[in-house]
Write a protein that holds these residues in place. Structure first.
Motif, PDB file in Angstrom:
ATOM      1  N   SER A   1      -3.905   3.009   0.370  1.00  0.00           N
ATOM      2  CA  SER A   1      -4.489   2.413  -0.828  1.00  0.00           C
ATOM      3  C   SER A   1      -3.447   1.521  -1.487  1.00  0.00           C
ATOM      4  O   SER A   1      -2.244   1.821  -1.450  1.00  0.00           O
ATOM      5  CB  SER A   1      -4.965   3.488  -1.806  1.00  0.00           C
ATOM      6  OG  SER A   1      -3.883   4.306  -2.228  1.00  0.00           O
TER       7      SER A   1
ATOM      8  N   GLU B   1      -8.546  -0.294  -0.064  1.00  0.00           N
ATOM      9  CA  GLU B   1      -8.346   0.969   0.626  1.00  0.00           C
ATOM     10  C   GLU B   1      -8.700   0.737   2.081  1.00  0.00           C
ATOM     11  O   GLU B   1      -9.625  -0.004   2.388  1.00  0.00           O
ATOM     12  CB  GLU B   1      -9.217   2.079   0.034  1.00  0.00           C
ATOM     13  CG  GLU B   1      -8.782   2.547  -1.336  1.00  0.00           C
ATOM     14  CD  GLU B   1      -9.534   3.791  -1.785  1.00  0.00           C
ATOM     15  OE1 GLU B   1     -10.500   4.191  -1.085  1.00  0.00           O
ATOM     16  OE2 GLU B   1      -9.168   4.360  -2.827  1.00  0.00           O
ATOM     17  N   GLU B   2      -7.934   1.353   2.971  1.00  0.00           N
ATOM     18  CA  GLU B   2      -8.170   1.157   4.399  1.00  0.00           C
ATOM     19  C   GLU B   2      -7.744   2.413   5.145  1.00  0.00           C
ATOM     20  O   GLU B   2      -6.746   3.053   4.785  1.00  0.00           O
ATOM     21  CB  GLU B   2      -7.369  -0.048   4.910  1.00  0.00           C
ATOM     22  CG  GLU B   2      -7.683  -0.433   6.335  1.00  0.00           C
ATOM     23  CD  GLU B   2      -6.954  -1.695   6.786  1.00  0.00           C
ATOM     24  OE1 GLU B   2      -7.191  -2.124   7.931  1.00  0.00           O
ATOM     25  OE2 GLU B   2      -6.147  -2.234   6.003  1.00  0.00           O
ATOM     26  N   THR B   3      -8.528   2.789   6.135  1.00  0.00           N
ATOM     27  CA  THR B   3      -8.172   3.895   7.014  1.00  0.00           C
ATOM     28  C   THR B   3      -7.719   3.293   8.340  1.00  0.00           C
ATOM     29  O   THR B   3      -8.463   2.521   8.956  1.00  0.00           O
ATOM     30  CB  THR B   3      -9.355   4.845   7.219  1.00  0.00           C
ATOM     31  OG1 THR B   3      -9.736   5.374   5.936  1.00  0.00           O
ATOM     32  CG2 THR B   3      -8.985   6.002   8.133  1.00  0.00           C
TER      33      THR B   3
ATOM     34  N   VAL C   1       0.845  -1.190   0.000  1.00  0.00           N
ATOM     35  CA  VAL C   1       0.000   0.000   0.000  1.00  0.00           C
ATOM     36  C   VAL C   1       0.882   1.241   0.000  1.00  0.00           C
ATOM     37  O   VAL C   1       2.088   1.174   0.260  1.00  0.00           O
ATOM     38  CB  VAL C   1      -0.941   0.039   1.231  1.00  0.00           C
ATOM     39  CG1 VAL C   1      -1.901  -1.147   1.217  1.00  0.00           C
ATOM     40  CG2 VAL C   1      -0.140   0.091   2.523  1.00  0.00           C
TER      41      VAL C   1
ATOM     42  N   LYS D   1      -5.200   7.293   5.477  1.00  0.00           N
ATOM     43  CA  LYS D   1      -5.765   6.462   4.421  1.00  0.00           C
ATOM     44  C   LYS D   1      -4.642   5.750   3.667  1.00  0.00           C
ATOM     45  O   LYS D   1      -3.671   6.378   3.253  1.00  0.00           O
ATOM     46  CB  LYS D   1      -6.583   7.323   3.453  1.00  0.00           C
ATOM     47  CG  LYS D   1      -7.232   6.535   2.331  1.00  0.00           C
ATOM     48  CD  LYS D   1      -8.031   7.453   1.420  1.00  0.00           C
ATOM     49  CE  LYS D   1      -8.651   6.694   0.264  1.00  0.00           C
ATOM     50  NZ  LYS D   1      -9.420   7.596  -0.646  1.00  0.00           N
TER      51      LYS D   1
ATOM     52  N   LEU E   1      -7.553  -4.924  -5.278  1.00  0.00           N
ATOM     53  CA  LEU E   1      -7.364  -3.560  -4.829  1.00  0.00           C
ATOM     54  C   LEU E   1      -7.995  -3.356  -3.463  1.00  0.00           C
ATOM     55  O   LEU E   1      -8.996  -4.010  -3.120  1.00  0.00           O
ATOM     56  CB  LEU E   1      -7.981  -2.587  -5.834  1.00  0.00           C
ATOM     57  CG  LEU E   1      -7.373  -2.590  -7.241  1.00  0.00           C
ATOM     58  CD1 LEU E   1      -8.091  -1.583  -8.130  1.00  0.00           C
ATOM     59  CD2 LEU E   1      -5.883  -2.297  -7.193  1.00  0.00           C
TER      60      LEU E   1
END
Length: 206
Positions: free
Chosen positions: A165, A179-181, A144, A163, A177
Protein backbone atom coordinates in the motif's frame (compact mmCIF):
# COMPACT_ATOMS: atom_id res chain seq x y z
CA UNK A 1 24.30 8.84 -16.71
CA UNK A 2 25.71 5.97 -18.77
CA UNK A 3 29.02 7.85 -18.95
CA UNK A 4 29.34 8.28 -15.18
CA UNK A 5 32.70 6.96 -14.03
CA UNK A 6 32.78 4.15 -11.49
CA UNK A 7 35.63 2.39 -9.69
CA UNK A 8 36.04 -1.18 -10.93
CA UNK A 9 37.34 -4.27 -9.15
CA UNK A 10 38.64 -7.70 -10.11
CA UNK A 11 37.18 -10.98 -8.83
CA UNK A 12 39.28 -10.64 -5.67
CA UNK A 13 37.60 -7.25 -5.07
CA UNK A 14 40.90 -5.44 -5.67
CA UNK A 15 40.44 -2.02 -7.24
CA UNK A 16 41.85 -2.08 -10.79
CA UNK A 17 40.77 1.21 -12.33
CA UNK A 18 37.84 3.27 -13.54
CA UNK A 19 35.25 2.65 -16.26
CA UNK A 20 32.05 4.26 -17.48
CA UNK A 21 28.78 2.94 -16.13
CA UNK A 22 27.94 1.65 -19.60
CA UNK A 23 31.21 -0.31 -19.81
CA UNK A 24 30.74 -1.65 -16.30
CA UNK A 25 27.48 -3.32 -17.27
CA UNK A 26 28.53 -4.38 -20.76
CA UNK A 27 31.79 -6.01 -19.72
CA UNK A 28 30.69 -7.06 -16.25
CA UNK A 29 33.11 -5.33 -13.92
CA UNK A 30 32.61 -5.52 -10.18
CA UNK A 31 31.58 -2.08 -8.89
CA UNK A 32 30.34 -0.47 -5.67
CA UNK A 33 26.76 0.49 -4.88
CA UNK A 34 24.90 1.96 -1.91
CA UNK A 35 21.67 0.38 -0.63
CA UNK A 36 19.43 1.68 2.13
CA UNK A 37 16.33 -0.14 3.38
CA UNK A 38 13.79 1.84 5.39
CA UNK A 39 11.91 0.00 8.12
CA UNK A 40 9.39 1.63 10.44
CA UNK A 41 6.86 0.59 13.09
CA UNK A 42 3.17 1.41 13.29
CA UNK A 43 0.92 -0.04 15.99
CA UNK A 44 3.66 -2.49 16.96
CA UNK A 45 3.93 -3.82 13.39
CA UNK A 46 7.17 -3.47 11.42
CA UNK A 47 6.87 -2.28 7.83
CA UNK A 48 9.45 -2.22 5.07
CA UNK A 49 9.35 0.59 2.52
CA UNK A 50 9.90 -0.09 -1.18
CA UNK A 51 10.29 2.22 -4.12
CA UNK A 52 8.50 1.77 -7.43
CA UNK A 53 11.02 2.38 -10.17
CA UNK A 54 10.10 4.92 -12.83
CA UNK A 55 8.65 3.50 -16.07
CA UNK A 56 11.30 5.46 -18.00
CA UNK A 57 14.26 3.82 -16.22
CA UNK A 58 16.56 1.89 -18.55
CA UNK A 59 17.00 -0.94 -16.06
CA UNK A 60 14.03 -2.70 -14.47
CA UNK A 61 11.38 -0.03 -15.17
CA UNK A 62 8.16 -0.30 -13.20
CA UNK A 63 9.44 -2.86 -10.68
CA UNK A 64 9.60 -2.59 -6.89
CA UNK A 65 13.05 -2.20 -5.37
CA UNK A 66 15.20 -1.22 -2.39
CA UNK A 67 13.95 1.94 -0.65
CA UNK A 68 16.90 3.96 -1.98
CA UNK A 69 19.96 2.78 -3.90
CA UNK A 70 22.53 3.88 -6.41
CA UNK A 71 26.04 3.57 -7.79
CA UNK A 72 29.02 5.05 -5.98
CA UNK A 73 30.95 7.25 -8.38
CA UNK A 74 34.70 6.99 -8.84
CA UNK A 75 35.38 9.98 -6.59
CA UNK A 76 32.95 8.94 -3.83
CA UNK A 77 33.24 6.85 -0.70
CA UNK A 78 30.52 4.84 1.02
CA UNK A 79 29.40 7.77 3.19
CA UNK A 80 28.69 9.80 0.04
CA UNK A 81 26.06 7.24 -0.94
CA UNK A 82 23.63 8.79 1.53
CA UNK A 83 22.96 11.44 -1.13
CA UNK A 84 20.84 8.84 -2.95
CA UNK A 85 18.24 8.99 -0.19
CA UNK A 86 17.63 12.71 -0.49
CA UNK A 87 17.90 12.70 -4.29
CA UNK A 88 15.41 9.87 -4.82
CA UNK A 89 13.06 10.27 -1.87
CA UNK A 90 13.31 13.88 -0.78
CA UNK A 91 14.18 12.79 2.78
CA UNK A 92 17.34 14.11 4.39
CA UNK A 93 19.20 11.48 6.44
CA UNK A 94 22.55 11.77 8.18
CA UNK A 95 24.94 8.89 7.49
CA UNK A 96 25.42 8.45 11.24
CA UNK A 97 21.73 7.54 11.54
CA UNK A 98 22.19 4.46 9.35
CA UNK A 99 22.85 0.96 10.66
CA UNK A 100 25.40 -0.95 8.59
CA UNK A 101 24.25 -4.39 7.45
CA UNK A 102 27.63 -5.13 5.89
CA UNK A 103 28.78 -5.70 2.32
CA UNK A 104 26.93 -8.18 0.11
CA UNK A 105 28.23 -9.23 -3.31
CA UNK A 106 25.87 -10.48 -5.98
CA UNK A 107 25.55 -10.95 -9.71
CA UNK A 108 22.56 -10.53 -12.04
CA UNK A 109 22.96 -11.31 -15.74
CA UNK A 110 20.43 -10.80 -18.52
CA UNK A 111 21.11 -10.55 -22.25
CA UNK A 112 23.94 -8.00 -22.69
CA UNK A 113 23.56 -6.59 -19.17
CA UNK A 114 25.93 -7.90 -16.47
CA UNK A 115 25.50 -6.45 -13.00
CA UNK A 116 28.24 -7.47 -10.55
CA UNK A 117 27.67 -5.39 -7.46
CA UNK A 118 29.61 -4.88 -4.25
CA UNK A 119 26.65 -3.63 -2.22
CA UNK A 120 27.22 -1.53 0.88
CA UNK A 121 23.92 -2.23 2.63
CA UNK A 122 22.32 -0.10 5.35
CA UNK A 123 19.16 0.02 7.42
CA UNK A 124 17.35 3.21 8.38
CA UNK A 125 14.85 2.91 11.22
CA UNK A 126 12.45 5.55 10.05
CA UNK A 127 9.68 7.58 11.61
CA UNK A 128 8.69 8.87 8.18
CA UNK A 129 5.23 8.29 6.82
CA UNK A 130 4.39 7.83 3.19
CA UNK A 131 3.30 11.46 2.86
CA UNK A 132 6.83 12.57 3.83
CA UNK A 133 8.38 11.22 0.63
CA UNK A 134 8.86 13.61 -2.30
CA UNK A 135 10.08 11.55 -5.20
CA UNK A 136 12.55 12.25 -8.00
CA UNK A 137 10.18 11.41 -10.85
CA UNK A 138 12.94 10.48 -13.30
CA UNK A 139 14.00 7.71 -10.91
CA UNK A 140 11.07 6.81 -8.67
CA UNK A 141 7.39 6.58 -9.59
CA UNK A 142 5.96 5.60 -6.22
CA UNK A 143 6.53 4.52 -2.63
CA UNK A 144 4.82 1.62 -0.88
CA UNK A 145 5.10 -0.31 2.35
CA UNK A 146 4.58 -3.97 3.24
CA UNK A 147 4.48 -5.79 6.53
CA UNK A 148 8.03 -6.92 7.17
CA UNK A 149 6.77 -10.35 8.21
CA UNK A 150 4.99 -10.71 4.85
CA UNK A 151 8.09 -9.59 2.95
CA UNK A 152 10.11 -12.21 4.82
CA UNK A 153 7.55 -14.93 4.15
CA UNK A 154 7.50 -14.10 0.43
CA UNK A 155 11.26 -14.39 -0.04
CA UNK A 156 11.46 -17.52 2.09
CA UNK A 157 8.86 -19.21 -0.09
CA UNK A 158 6.16 -19.45 2.57
CA UNK A 159 3.63 -17.35 0.64
CA UNK A 160 3.32 -16.41 -3.03
CA UNK A 161 2.01 -12.85 -2.78
CA UNK A 162 2.04 -9.89 -0.43
CA UNK A 163 -0.06 -6.75 -0.12
CA UNK A 164 1.56 -3.37 -0.78
CA UNK A 165 0.00 0.00 0.00
CA UNK A 166 1.25 3.47 -0.78
CA UNK A 167 1.12 5.95 -3.63
CA UNK A 168 2.29 6.54 -7.17
CA UNK A 169 2.93 9.83 -8.96
CA UNK A 170 1.40 10.35 -12.40
CA UNK A 171 2.89 12.26 -15.33
CA UNK A 172 1.39 15.48 -13.99
CA UNK A 173 3.18 15.04 -10.68
CA UNK A 174 -0.02 14.20 -8.79
CA UNK A 175 0.02 11.61 -6.00
CA UNK A 176 -2.54 8.82 -6.11
CA UNK A 177 -3.09 6.24 -3.39
CA UNK A 178 -2.67 2.63 -4.42
CA UNK A 179 -2.88 -0.91 -3.15
CA UNK A 180 -1.50 -3.91 -4.99
CA UNK A 181 -1.05 -7.60 -4.29
CA UNK A 182 2.19 -8.81 -5.89
CA UNK A 183 4.48 -11.79 -6.24
CA UNK A 184 8.24 -12.01 -6.66
CA UNK A 185 7.96 -11.18 -10.37
CA UNK A 186 7.09 -7.57 -9.51
CA UNK A 187 10.44 -7.00 -7.80
CA UNK A 188 13.84 -6.22 -9.30
CA UNK A 189 15.43 -9.66 -9.86
CA UNK A 190 18.18 -9.51 -7.29
CA UNK A 191 19.19 -13.05 -6.40
CA UNK A 192 16.80 -14.63 -3.92
CA UNK A 193 19.68 -15.32 -1.55
CA UNK A 194 20.35 -11.57 -1.58
CA UNK A 195 16.82 -10.79 -0.41
CA UNK A 196 17.00 -13.57 2.19
CA UNK A 197 20.36 -12.36 3.51
CA UNK A 198 19.16 -8.76 3.81
CA UNK A 199 16.02 -9.89 5.61
CA UNK A 200 18.03 -11.82 8.19
CA UNK A 201 20.38 -8.90 8.74
CA UNK A 202 17.44 -6.53 9.24
CA UNK A 203 15.78 -8.93 11.68
CA UNK A 204 18.93 -8.85 13.81
CA UNK A 205 18.45 -5.09 14.22
CA UNK A 206 14.73 -4.97 14.96
Amino acid sequence: MEQELLKIFDDNKKEVGVASRNEVHQIGYWHEVFHCWFVGRENDISYIYLQLRSPVKKDYPGLYDITAAGHLLADENVEDGVREIEEELGVKVNFRELVSLGVIDYIVTRESFIDKEIANVFLFKTNNRLEDFHLQKEEVAGMVKAKFSDFEALWKGKINQIKLSGFFVNEMGEKHLMEETVGKNRFVPHQEIFYQTVIEKIKDQL
